[in-house]
Scaffold this motif. Structure first.
Motif, PDB file in Angstrom:
ATOM      1  N   GLN A 165      22.074  23.669  28.366  1.00 27.56           N
ATOM      2  CA  GLN A 165      20.728  24.189  28.646  1.00 27.56           C
ATOM      3  C   GLN A 165      19.941  23.339  29.650  1.00 27.56           C
ATOM      4  O   GLN A 165      18.794  23.613  29.933  1.00 27.56           O
ATOM      5  N   THR A 166      20.580  22.264  30.175  1.00 26.25           N
ATOM      6  CA  THR A 166      19.848  21.427  31.129  1.00 26.25           C
ATOM      7  C   THR A 166      19.511  22.219  32.396  1.00 26.25           C
ATOM      8  O   THR A 166      20.340  22.952  32.922  1.00 26.25           O
ATOM      9  N   ASN A 167      18.262  22.081  32.866  1.00 24.11           N
ATOM     10  CA  ASN A 167      17.866  22.839  34.062  1.00 24.11           C
ATOM     11  C   ASN A 167      17.984  21.978  35.317  1.00 24.11           C
ATOM     12  O   ASN A 167      17.184  22.062  36.245  1.00 24.11           O
ATOM     13  N   VAL A 168      19.013  21.127  35.335  1.00 25.80           N
ATOM     14  CA  VAL A 168      19.263  20.236  36.461  1.00 25.80           C
ATOM     15  C   VAL A 168      20.341  20.850  37.346  1.00 25.80           C
ATOM     16  O   VAL A 168      21.344  21.355  36.847  1.00 25.80           O
ATOM     17  N   ARG A 169      20.130  20.792  38.666  1.00 26.83           N
ATOM     18  CA  ARG A 169      21.159  21.259  39.602  1.00 26.83           C
ATOM     19  C   ARG A 169      22.216  20.159  39.703  1.00 26.83           C
ATOM     20  O   ARG A 169      21.894  18.988  39.922  1.00 26.83           O
ATOM     21  N   VAL A 170      23.484  20.519  39.501  1.00 26.41           N
ATOM     22  CA  VAL A 170      24.572  19.526  39.575  1.00 26.41           C
ATOM     23  C   VAL A 170      25.336  19.724  40.888  1.00 26.41           C
ATOM     24  O   VAL A 170      25.797  20.819  41.195  1.00 26.41           O
ATOM     25  N   VAL A 171      25.432  18.644  41.673  1.00 26.29           N
ATOM     26  CA  VAL A 171      26.112  18.698  42.969  1.00 26.29           C
ATOM     27  C   VAL A 171      27.255  17.683  42.958  1.00 26.29           C
ATOM     28  O   VAL A 171      27.031  16.492  42.729  1.00 26.29           O
ATOM     29  N   ILE A 179      28.598  11.264  31.291  1.00 30.20           N
ATOM     30  CA  ILE A 179      27.279  10.767  31.694  1.00 30.20           C
ATOM     31  C   ILE A 179      26.884   9.532  30.882  1.00 30.20           C
ATOM     32  O   ILE A 179      27.062   9.486  29.663  1.00 30.20           O
ATOM     33  N   GLY A 180      26.396   8.502  31.577  1.00 35.01           N
ATOM     34  CA  GLY A 180      26.010   7.248  30.931  1.00 35.01           C
ATOM     35  C   GLY A 180      24.688   7.382  30.183  1.00 35.01           C
ATOM     36  O   GLY A 180      23.912   8.307  30.430  1.00 35.01           O
ATOM     37  N   ARG A 181      24.435   6.412  29.283  1.00 32.22           N
ATOM     38  CA  ARG A 181      23.232   6.481  28.446  1.00 32.22           C
ATOM     39  C   ARG A 181      21.940   6.464  29.263  1.00 32.22           C
ATOM     40  O   ARG A 181      21.027   7.242  29.013  1.00 32.22           O
ATOM     41  N   ALA A 182      21.867   5.566  30.236  1.00 31.25           N
ATOM     42  CA  ALA A 182      20.638   5.450  31.034  1.00 31.25           C
ATOM     43  C   ALA A 182      20.390   6.744  31.819  1.00 31.25           C
ATOM     44  O   ALA A 182      19.262   7.249  31.875  1.00 31.25           O
ATOM     45  N   ASN A 183      21.462   7.294  32.403  1.00 29.13           N
ATOM     46  CA  ASN A 183      21.315   8.537  33.171  1.00 29.13           C
ATOM     47  C   ASN A 183      20.936   9.714  32.279  1.00 29.13           C
ATOM     48  O   ASN A 183      20.144  10.571  32.657  1.00 29.13           O
ATOM     49  N   LYS A 184      21.525   9.752  31.078  1.00 25.85           N
ATOM     50  CA  LYS A 184      21.209  10.833  30.145  1.00 25.85           C
ATOM     51  C   LYS A 184      19.720  10.804  29.790  1.00 25.85           C
ATOM     52  O   LYS A 184      19.057  11.835  29.697  1.00 25.85           O
ATOM     53  N   PHE A 185      19.201   9.574  29.620  1.00 26.52           N
ATOM     54  CA  PHE A 185      17.792   9.382  29.301  1.00 26.52           C
ATOM     55  C   PHE A 185      16.910   9.805  30.489  1.00 26.52           C
ATOM     56  O   PHE A 185      15.894  10.473  30.315  1.00 26.52           O
ATOM     57  N   ALA A 186      17.332   9.445  31.698  1.00 28.05           N
ATOM     58  CA  ALA A 186      16.517   9.712  32.898  1.00 28.05           C
ATOM     59  C   ALA A 186      16.589  11.166  33.361  1.00 28.05           C
ATOM     60  O   ALA A 186      15.735  11.630  34.127  1.00 28.05           O
ATOM     61  N   LEU A 187      17.601  11.890  32.879  1.00 33.11           N
ATOM     62  CA  LEU A 187      17.854  13.255  33.347  1.00 33.11           C
ATOM     63  C   LEU A 187      16.665  14.197  33.155  1.00 33.11           C
ATOM     64  O   LEU A 187      16.466  15.128  33.931  1.00 33.11           O
ATOM     65  N   ARG A 188      15.846  13.939  32.129  1.00 34.14           N
ATOM     66  CA  ARG A 188      14.690  14.811  31.835  1.00 34.14           C
ATOM     67  C   ARG A 188      13.668  14.828  32.972  1.00 34.14           C
ATOM     68  O   ARG A 188      12.820  15.714  33.031  1.00 34.14           O
ATOM     69  N   TRP A 189      13.717  13.810  33.864  1.00 38.24           N
ATOM     70  CA  TRP A 189      12.725  13.719  34.948  1.00 38.24           C
ATOM     71  C   TRP A 189      13.332  14.035  36.311  1.00 38.24           C
ATOM     72  O   TRP A 189      12.740  13.737  37.343  1.00 38.24           O
ATOM     73  N   VAL A 190      14.535  14.615  36.310  1.00 38.23           N
ATOM     74  CA  VAL A 190      15.288  14.766  37.562  1.00 38.23           C
ATOM     75  C   VAL A 190      15.624  16.231  37.817  1.00 38.23           C
ATOM     76  O   VAL A 190      15.899  16.969  36.878  1.00 38.23           O
ATOM     77  N   LYS A 191      15.616  16.634  39.089  1.00 42.46           N
ATOM     78  CA  LYS A 191      15.973  18.022  39.440  1.00 42.46           C
ATOM     79  C   LYS A 191      17.437  18.156  39.870  1.00 42.46           C
ATOM     80  O   LYS A 191      18.048  19.192  39.706  1.00 42.46           O
ATOM     81  N   THR A 192      17.995  17.059  40.467  1.00 42.52           N
ATOM     82  CA  THR A 192      19.361  17.136  41.002  1.00 42.52           C
ATOM     83  C   THR A 192      20.201  15.967  40.517  1.00 42.52           C
ATOM     84  O   THR A 192      19.809  14.810  40.674  1.00 42.52           O
TER      85      THR A 192
END
Length: 352
Positions: A157-163, A130-143
């Motif tokens: 522990q990330t509560n993001v759905r990975v598809v 995972i890239g730096r920008a995406n890692k930073f943005a992940l906190r606001w994302v569901k998928t």
């Protein structure tokens, strides 16, 4: 919600982020959705030229935060903050139903603005790490949608759905998908848009030492290295086409028995889409490339070798072994093939 949604697509930074975004935008527009694409200045022209008909474009002010100087980092963060504020205000008057971000710092402002207004947000990660920008943005994302089956750097522990969706590739690569090897003794050498000095230094010397003297090489390099490499191949009676830009990369990959190159996400996914054996030399300073190459090697389609371990002797003996055993090359080609329906998968994930 299924019919005629307003979908905002956030992209920018480099062509690697823009091409998948435009492919998905085109598919969503075909399905009857209303599209707006946001991008920063670096690729704004590319977005303008490639966007689907009737879709809108929006400018965001952004640049990478990875600069060495603290002042440049502060300026980059200020641009992102300013753009996020502008989009929060814009979304008061014209709120999308979905937001799809294709990574890079240029998509962070849109992701944050969508989070403020609780707009369902989908993030796409190109690389196997995972890239730096995406890692930073992940906190606001569901998928999170991914190009590779597994992605390094995602915390448990990330509560993001990975598809797993894959990465969109151009239509000419899809047209050549899973095509059998031609066994015409062809090697493709590609260092990506910047060329790769290490490949220019080692590959020609290794090919010169090969037992098979009927090899044909297509070698993509930096413009300033073209004449030197042409001269080397000619002096050593090696059939070679040396270019600074390969116009039809899908045909070049399809024609090759083996590809020697870097391991950017699009390069690796294109190899997997057509199904071609490869020797991958990840860019040493780029952990994403190492992860992409590792993911490809796990399929059994080829070899990964670190730049500082690549030697003429190793490369010659590896190429000799492969060209002596066509069945081995065929087996690698079959193993490297991964069906690609990324555009449909992403469009369906976003609109379901």
């Amino acid at each position: 919600m299924g019919v005629n949604m307003k979908i905002w697509i956030a992209t920018g930074g480099t062509g690697g982020h823009v091409f998948p975004a435009l492919s998905v935008a085109t598919e969503l527009a075909k399905r009857g959705h209303r599209i707006t694409i946001s991008s920063d200045g670096r690729v704004f022209k590319m977005v303008k030229e490639g966007k689907p008909e009737k879709s809108k474009i929006a400018f965001v002010w952004a640049s990478g935060v990875g600069a060495k100087s603290k002042i440049k980092q502060m300026i980059a963060l200020m641009k992102i903050g300013f753009s996020a504020l502008a989009l929060i205000i814009r979304f008061i008057f014209n709120r999308p139903d979905r937001l799809v971000a294709f990574g890079g710092y240029a998509s962070v402002p849109a992701v944050f603005a969508a989070h403020v207004w609780k707009i369902p947000t989908y993030l796409h990660e190109q690389n196997a790490a995972i890239g730096r920008a995406n890692k930073f943005a992940l906190r606001w994302v569901k998928t999170l949608m991914t190009s590779f089956q597994t992605v390094d750097g995602l915390s448990k522990q990330t509560n993001v759905r990975v598809v797993y969706t894959g990465l969109p590739v151009r239509a000419d690569f899809l047209a050549a998908a899973n095509s059998p090897l031609k066994h015409e003794n062809k090697i493709l050498v590609t260092g990506g848009s910047l060329g790769a000095q290490i490949l220019d230094e080692i590959v020609p010397l290794a090919i010169k030492e090969m037992k098979n003297k009927k090899i044909f090489v297509t070698h993509q390099t930096r413009p300033e290295n073209v004449a030197k490499l042409q001269r080397f191949y000619a002096e050593n009676k090696i059939h070679a086409n040396v270019l600074s830009f390969v116009r039809d990369m899908a045909t070049a990959v399809t024609d090759a028995d083996i590809v020697i190159g870097r391991s950017g996400a699009s390069t690796v996914i294109e190899l997997e889409t057509i199904g071609r054996p490869a020797i991958l030399v990840p860019l040493a300073i780029n952990p994403d490339q190492a992860a992409n190459a590792e993911s490809y090697a796990k399929l059994g389609g080829g070899f990964v070798i670190e730049q500082n371990k690549l030697s003429v002797k190793w490369l010659t003996s590896t190429l000799d072994d492969l060209f002596d055993n066509p069945a081995k090359l065929d087996k690698m080609a079959k193993k490297s093939y991964v069906p690609n329906s990324a555009v449909e998968k992403i469009a369906t994930t976003v609109t379901e």
